[in-house]
Scaffold this active site. Structure first.
Site, PDB file in Angstrom:
ATOM      1  N   MET A  28       0.833  -1.203   0.000  1.00 14.11           N
ATOM      2  CA  MET A  28       0.000   0.000   0.000  1.00 14.11           C
ATOM      3  C   MET A  28       0.868   1.255   0.000  1.00 14.11           C
ATOM      4  O   MET A  28       0.374   2.361   0.234  1.00 14.11           O
ATOM      5  CB  MET A  28      -0.945   0.008   1.204  1.00 14.11           C
ATOM      6  CG  MET A  28      -1.905  -1.189   1.193  1.00 14.11           C
ATOM      7  SD  MET A  28      -3.426  -0.886   2.071  1.00 14.11           S
ATOM      8  CE  MET A  28      -2.809  -0.561   3.701  1.00 14.11           C
ATOM      9  N   GLY A  34      10.856  -2.800   5.656  1.00 19.14           N
ATOM     10  CA  GLY A  34      10.069  -4.037   5.659  1.00 19.14           C
ATOM     11  C   GLY A  34       9.602  -4.371   4.250  1.00 19.14           C
ATOM     12  O   GLY A  34       9.810  -5.484   3.751  1.00 19.14           O
ATOM     13  N   HIS A  35       8.985  -3.386   3.598  1.00 19.46           N
ATOM     14  CA  HIS A  35       8.536  -3.601   2.215  1.00 19.46           C
ATOM     15  C   HIS A  35       9.729  -3.924   1.306  1.00 19.46           C
ATOM     16  O   HIS A  35       9.652  -4.820   0.454  1.00 19.46           O
ATOM     17  CB  HIS A  35       7.892  -2.337   1.660  1.00 19.46           C
ATOM     18  CG  HIS A  35       6.645  -1.890   2.364  1.00 19.46           C
ATOM     19  ND1 HIS A  35       6.591  -0.736   3.110  1.00 19.46           N
ATOM     20  CD2 HIS A  35       5.410  -2.433   2.426  1.00 19.46           C
ATOM     21  CE1 HIS A  35       5.372  -0.574   3.595  1.00 19.46           C
ATOM     22  NE2 HIS A  35       4.626  -1.599   3.204  1.00 19.46           N
ATOM     23  N   LYS A 150       4.861  -9.958   9.082  1.00 21.67           N
ATOM     24  CA  LYS A 150       4.315  -8.872   9.911  1.00 21.67           C
ATOM     25  C   LYS A 150       2.786  -8.997   9.980  1.00 21.67           C
ATOM     26  O   LYS A 150       2.181  -8.816  11.015  1.00 21.67           O
ATOM     27  CB  LYS A 150       4.736  -7.532   9.309  1.00 21.67           C
ATOM     28  CG  LYS A 150       3.935  -6.339   9.740  1.00 21.67           C
ATOM     29  CD  LYS A 150       4.379  -5.868  11.083  1.00 21.67           C
ATOM     30  CE  LYS A 150       3.694  -4.627  11.602  1.00 21.67           C
ATOM     31  NZ  LYS A 150       2.624  -4.082  10.867  1.00 21.67           N
ATOM     32  N   GLN A 154      -2.832 -12.376   7.537  1.00 20.07           N
ATOM     33  CA  GLN A 154      -3.004 -12.115   6.099  1.00 20.07           C
ATOM     34  C   GLN A 154      -2.250 -13.154   5.267  1.00 20.07           C
ATOM     35  O   GLN A 154      -2.784 -13.684   4.278  1.00 20.07           O
ATOM     36  CB  GLN A 154      -2.502 -10.715   5.779  1.00 20.07           C
ATOM     37  CG  GLN A 154      -2.397 -10.415   4.292  1.00 20.07           C
ATOM     38  CD  GLN A 154      -2.009  -8.977   4.034  1.00 20.07           C
ATOM     39  OE1 GLN A 154      -2.854  -8.097   4.060  1.00 20.07           O
ATOM     40  NE2 GLN A 154      -0.732  -8.719   3.778  1.00 20.07           N
ATOM     41  N   SER A 186       6.281  -0.215  10.190  1.00 22.12           N
ATOM     42  CA  SER A 186       4.925  -0.127   9.660  1.00 22.12           C
ATOM     43  C   SER A 186       4.699   1.275   9.137  1.00 22.12           C
ATOM     44  O   SER A 186       5.169   2.257   9.729  1.00 22.12           O
ATOM     45  CB  SER A 186       3.900  -0.423  10.770  1.00 22.12           C
ATOM     46  OG  SER A 186       2.611   0.008  10.364  1.00 22.12           O
TER      47      SER A 186
HETATM   48  P1  AMP Z   1       1.258  -2.974   3.498  1.00 23.66           P
HETATM   49  O1  AMP Z   1       1.840  -1.901   2.630  1.00 23.66           O
HETATM   50  O2  AMP Z   1       1.165  -2.598   4.936  1.00 23.66           O
HETATM   51  O3  AMP Z   1      -0.024  -3.553   2.927  1.00 23.66           O
HETATM   52  O4  AMP Z   1       2.308  -4.165   3.466  1.00 23.66           O
HETATM   53  C1  AMP Z   1       2.699  -4.738   2.248  1.00 23.66           C
HETATM   54  C2  AMP Z   1       3.513  -5.971   2.526  1.00 23.66           C
HETATM   55  O5  AMP Z   1       4.660  -5.629   3.290  1.00 23.66           O
HETATM   56  C3  AMP Z   1       2.741  -7.021   3.339  1.00 23.66           C
HETATM   57  O6  AMP Z   1       3.045  -8.318   2.824  1.00 23.66           O
HETATM   58  C4  AMP Z   1       3.294  -6.829   4.725  1.00 23.66           C
HETATM   59  O7  AMP Z   1       3.230  -7.993   5.528  1.00 23.66           O
HETATM   60  C5  AMP Z   1       4.730  -6.472   4.424  1.00 23.66           C
HETATM   61  N1  AMP Z   1       5.333  -5.746   5.545  1.00 23.66           N
HETATM   62  C6  AMP Z   1       4.888  -4.610   6.134  1.00 23.66           C
HETATM   63  N2  AMP Z   1       5.685  -4.271   7.181  1.00 23.66           N
HETATM   64  C7  AMP Z   1       6.643  -5.236   7.260  1.00 23.66           C
HETATM   65  C8  AMP Z   1       7.754  -5.468   8.137  1.00 23.66           C
HETATM   66  N3  AMP Z   1       8.049  -4.650   9.155  1.00 23.66           N
HETATM   67  N4  AMP Z   1       8.525  -6.559   7.915  1.00 23.66           N
HETATM   68  C9  AMP Z   1       8.245  -7.411   6.891  1.00 23.66           C
HETATM   69  N5  AMP Z   1       7.216  -7.242   6.033  1.00 23.66           N
HETATM   70  C10 AMP Z   1       6.420  -6.174   6.214  1.00 23.66           C
END
Ligand code: AMP
Length: 280
Positions: A28, A34-35, A150, A154, A186
């Site tokens: 998103m 992380g991403h 994380k 999901q 996050s």
């Molecule tokens: P999001 O943008 O929050 O929808 O996250 C996109 C992807 O990044 C999802 O697969 C999340 O699980 C992963 N993600 C988000 N934060 C982290 C993190 N701190 N460590 C590993 N993966 C992450």
């Protein structure tokens, strides 16, 4: 790096790139390490000649009424720079109306793993996730896709959806990337006030304490004790579950298990999780 905003253009570009192994990282945006670690995992899996596709889409269908859809950060230019630096080949960053018709009437629902935990706190959330991931998989047609642990629930829900609906895609899970304080990275961390940010590492301390426990009940008690040290955090849920089925573990279970938690700091809801009962 190609940046694509519409479905017809995506189809055209991907047709030109046919024949290469294709990995996909859906996000998103408001990208952090992380991403970007997911992009690294994806690249490792497909090799230097493979095609790495990422999406940046704040999916309205996975936000409930009163949640932070409007406020969600959208720093697109900075995100594109980060992806470029990390070797992403193609970014799909559609507007909501490029993906969703106003009279849409079909959705994808997972009926077991998505019911508890975040699904109970955020009704409809996983329907929105499953529906958008289905659409993105159909559009991108990846050989493999990488999701972060994380969002542990999901990841489990997506694996189940892929299994039950026979998607021809391999799902890889990637470990949680944390700040030095232990706080899981996050996009929502930027909502935290200074005081909230100072207290938020309690989530990770709770998981670390729980990892030492010898039963599920003890793991929950140790985690709760850490969370109770915060003055601003309010527990949404704290559960010890089977790592595959996400069913709550009996208190006397000796594992293995997964501890999942969600804690509000003001209006900001943080989630985290870790392995428990794996020591023996
Ligand atoms: P999001 O943008 O929050 O929808 O996250 C996109 C992807 O990044 C999802 O697969 C999340 O699980 C992963 N993600 C988000 N934060 C982290 C993190 N701190 N460590 C590993 N993966 C992450």
């Amino acid at each position: 790096m190609q940046v694509i905003r519409t479905v017809p253009e995506l189809r055209d570009r991907l047709r030109e790139r046919r024949g290469k192994k294709r990995a996909f990282v859906p996000t998103m945006g408001a990208l952090h390490e992380g991403h970007l670690s997911l992009c690294d995992h994806a690249r490792n899996a497909i090799g230097p000649k493979g095609d790495l596709v990422a999406s940046i889409f704040v999916n309205p269908a996975q936000f409930g009424p009163g949640e932070d859809f409007e406020a969600y950060p959208r720093p697109l230019d900075a995100d594109l720079d980060k992806c470029r630096a990390r070797g992403v080949d193609l970014i799909f960053a559609p507007e909501a109306d490029a993906l969703y018709r106003p009279d849409r009437s079909v959705a994808v629902t997972e009926n077991t793993l998505s019911r508890g935990l975040c699904g109970a706190s955020r009704p409809g959330h996983f329907d929105g996730v499953c529906t958008v991931v289905t659409k993105l998989f159909h559009l991108v047609q990846p050989d493999l896709a990488v999701f972060g642990e994380k969002d542990y629930q999901q990841l489990a829900v997506i694996r189940r959806m892929v299994r039950d609906l026979d998607f021809p895609v391999e799902i890889l899970g990637a470990p949680i990337v944390r700040e030095d304080s232990g706080l899981a990275m996050s996009s929502r961390n930027q909502y935290l006030s200074e005081r909230e940010r100072a207290e938020a590492p309690a989530l990770h301390r709770a998981l670390a304490a729980a990892a030492e426990a010898s039963t599920a009940g003890e793991a929950l008690a140790l985690a709760r004790r850490e969370l109770d040290t915060t003055s601003l955090g309010r527990i949404d849920y704290l559960e010890a579950v089977d790592p595959e089925t996400l069913e709550p573990l009996p208190k006397d279970s000796t594992g293995p298990g997964r501890l999942l938690l969600a804690v509000f700091f003001g209006k900001t809801r943080l989630i985290d999780n870790g392995a428990i009962l794996t020591r023996r």
